[in-house]
Design an enzyme around this catalytic site. Structure first.
Site, mmCIF file in Angstrom:
data_model
loop_
_atom_site.group_PDB
_atom_site.id
_atom_site.type_symbol
_atom_site.label_atom_id
_atom_site.label_comp_id
_atom_site.label_asym_id
_atom_site.label_seq_id
_atom_site.Cartn_x
_atom_site.Cartn_y
_atom_site.Cartn_z
ATOM 1 N N ASN A 133 11.502 8.530 -18.367
ATOM 2 C CA ASN A 133 10.955 8.559 -19.723
ATOM 3 C C ASN A 133 9.489 8.133 -19.633
ATOM 4 O O ASN A 133 9.180 6.943 -19.511
ATOM 5 C CB ASN A 133 11.746 7.600 -20.629
ATOM 6 C CG ASN A 133 11.182 7.551 -22.044
ATOM 7 O OD1 ASN A 133 10.349 8.386 -22.421
ATOM 8 N ND2 ASN A 133 11.620 6.579 -22.826
ATOM 9 N N TRP A 134 8.598 9.119 -19.697
ATOM 10 C CA TRP A 134 7.171 8.826 -19.552
ATOM 11 C C TRP A 134 6.565 8.190 -20.801
ATOM 12 O O TRP A 134 5.442 7.714 -20.766
ATOM 13 C CB TRP A 134 6.414 10.117 -19.227
ATOM 14 C CG TRP A 134 6.613 10.616 -17.836
ATOM 15 C CD1 TRP A 134 7.440 10.096 -16.867
ATOM 16 C CD2 TRP A 134 5.972 11.746 -17.230
ATOM 17 N NE1 TRP A 134 7.352 10.820 -15.708
ATOM 18 C CE2 TRP A 134 6.463 11.864 -15.900
ATOM 19 C CE3 TRP A 134 5.053 12.691 -17.682
ATOM 20 C CZ2 TRP A 134 6.046 12.862 -15.021
ATOM 21 C CZ3 TRP A 134 4.648 13.698 -16.817
ATOM 22 C CH2 TRP A 134 5.125 13.781 -15.501
ATOM 23 N N LYS A 135 7.314 8.224 -21.911
ATOM 24 C CA LYS A 135 6.831 7.675 -23.187
ATOM 25 C C LYS A 135 5.467 8.298 -23.524
ATOM 26 O O LYS A 135 5.290 9.498 -23.364
ATOM 27 C CB LYS A 135 6.800 6.153 -23.125
ATOM 28 C CG LYS A 135 8.166 5.567 -22.748
ATOM 29 C CD LYS A 135 8.223 4.080 -22.866
ATOM 30 C CE LYS A 135 9.618 3.583 -22.468
ATOM 31 N NZ LYS A 135 9.769 2.122 -22.663
ATOM 32 N N HIS A 186 16.235 6.029 -29.008
ATOM 33 C CA HIS A 186 15.598 4.997 -28.190
ATOM 34 C C HIS A 186 15.176 3.835 -29.088
ATOM 35 O O HIS A 186 14.785 4.032 -30.238
ATOM 36 C CB HIS A 186 14.385 5.578 -27.459
ATOM 37 C CG HIS A 186 13.854 4.702 -26.371
ATOM 38 N ND1 HIS A 186 13.080 3.593 -26.626
ATOM 39 C CD2 HIS A 186 14.003 4.759 -25.016
ATOM 40 C CE1 HIS A 186 12.763 3.009 -25.472
ATOM 41 N NE2 HIS A 186 13.309 3.693 -24.487
ATOM 42 N N GLU A 213 12.614 2.143 -29.268
ATOM 43 C CA GLU A 213 11.257 2.252 -29.802
ATOM 44 C C GLU A 213 11.221 3.183 -31.008
ATOM 45 O O GLU A 213 10.452 2.970 -31.954
ATOM 46 C CB GLU A 213 10.312 2.732 -28.699
ATOM 47 C CG GLU A 213 10.113 1.677 -27.618
ATOM 48 C CD GLU A 213 9.633 2.220 -26.291
ATOM 49 O OE1 GLU A 213 9.502 1.411 -25.353
ATOM 50 O OE2 GLU A 213 9.395 3.442 -26.181
ATOM 51 N N GLU A 223 20.499 0.378 -22.942
ATOM 52 C CA GLU A 223 19.196 -0.237 -22.723
ATOM 53 C C GLU A 223 19.069 -1.484 -23.598
ATOM 54 O O GLU A 223 18.671 -1.390 -24.758
ATOM 55 C CB GLU A 223 18.073 0.735 -23.077
ATOM 56 C CG GLU A 223 17.854 1.844 -22.085
ATOM 57 C CD GLU A 223 16.457 2.429 -22.226
ATOM 58 O OE1 GLU A 223 15.712 2.410 -21.238
ATOM 59 O OE2 GLU A 223 16.102 2.886 -23.313
ATOM 60 N N GLY A 225 10.687 -3.104 -20.618
ATOM 61 C CA GLY A 225 9.273 -3.396 -20.428
ATOM 62 C C GLY A 225 8.930 -4.867 -20.293
ATOM 63 O O GLY A 225 7.763 -5.241 -20.343
ATOM 64 N N SER A 283 13.599 -2.326 -17.515
ATOM 65 C CA SER A 283 12.904 -2.949 -16.379
ATOM 66 C C SER A 283 13.527 -2.548 -15.038
ATOM 67 O O SER A 283 13.697 -3.373 -14.138
ATOM 68 C CB SER A 283 12.892 -4.478 -16.526
ATOM 69 O OG SER A 283 12.133 -4.861 -17.657
ATOM 70 N N GLY A 301 11.658 3.792 -17.324
ATOM 71 C CA GLY A 301 10.442 3.852 -18.123
ATOM 72 C C GLY A 301 9.198 3.738 -17.272
ATOM 73 O O GLY A 301 8.801 4.667 -16.584
ATOM 74 N N GLY A 302 8.571 2.559 -17.293
ATOM 75 C CA GLY A 302 7.296 2.350 -16.611
ATOM 76 C C GLY A 302 7.275 2.755 -15.152
ATOM 77 O O GLY A 302 6.290 3.331 -14.667
#
Length: 250
Positions: free
Chosen positions: A8-10, A94, A96, A166, A172, A212, A233-234
């Site tokens: 997930n590049w967001k 998600h 977010e 999640e 994050g 994470s 994610g990151g």
């Protein structure tokens, strides 16, 4: 079933040049036995992603969609558009999206049904906040999000749904969920799915962990916690690190 690793590049990267380079870097080494790799870039880079995915190495996914197919909905993207781009998976619900865009279980449910109607595969994200966890409401929250998100989804359609656990407090933050807690959460999710549908669907539904995730801990969530893959994610923005995560799922 194959383990599923979803990137997930967001809202990253900022340029088409960077996106193209990242697609290419992942594509070169993403072919791993018994692992399905999905990249979900921002909408702006989906066309470039389609070109890269056509050469093999990964499957293309989207980070969201709207629950109507067309009309006066400025800024939205429909399942028909995604289908035309040969998108396979769509991330929905998600944390977010729930937090910043006020998406409710009802909205997520409408999106899931629309994605399924287009024969695409929804990835339903669920997870508790730190406050909910400390208050002992984790199970209540997860059950509400699962039953709300899948309300009215028929048994035959539920087979293609993926659930991503999640915990919001882990996303994050670098404070990833322990393997033991993740294992109990995966078992609890299967119990809820079994109650809604049946044991067969519960046993065969792919359940991912996200929050994470990094290469140092990724393999444990699959080998020890019983997850069928990861939502990354990151770490997915670093091609070398992401490939290590993919390989840990082999």
């Amino acid at each position: 079933m194959k383990n599923l690793i979803v990137a997930n590049w967001k809202l990253n990267p900022s340029t088409q040049k960077e996106a193209k380079a990242l697609f290419q870097a992942v594509k070169k080494k993403a072919k791993v036995k018994n692992v399905e790799v999905v990249i979900c870039p921002p909408f702006a880079w989906l066309a470039e992603g389609r070109r890269q995915a056509a050469e093999g190495g990964f499957i293309l996914g989207a980070q969201n969609c709207f629950f109507e197919e067309k009309g006066a909905f400025t800024g939205e993207i429909s399942v028909l558009m995604l289908k035309d781009l040969k998108i396979d998976y769509v991330i929905l619900g998600h944390s977010e999206r729930r937090k910043y865009f006020n998406e409710t279980d009802e909205i997520v449910n409408k999106k899931i049904k629309k994605v399924l109607s287009a024969n695409l595969k929804p990835i339903l994200c669920i997870g508790e906040t730190d406050e909910e966890r400390q208050a002992g409401k984790k199970s209540e929250v997860l059950e509400k999000q699962i039953t709300g998100g899948l309300k009215g989804v028929l048994r035959e359609n539920a087979k293609t749904v993926v659930i991503a656990y999640e915990p919001v407090w882990a996303i994050g933050t670098g404070n990833n969920c322990s393997v033991d807690e993740t294992m109990s959460s995966v078992l609890f999710i299967r119990k809820i799915i079994s109650k809604i549908y049946n044991r067969e669907i519960a046993d065969n539904m792919r359940i991912l962990y996200g929050g994470s995730v990094k290469s140092e801990n990724s393999g444990s969530y699959i080998k020890d916690a019983g997850a069928n893959g990861l939502l990354v994610g990151g770490a997915s923005l670093n091609a070398e690190e992401f490939i290590k995560i993919v390989k840990s799922a082999e």
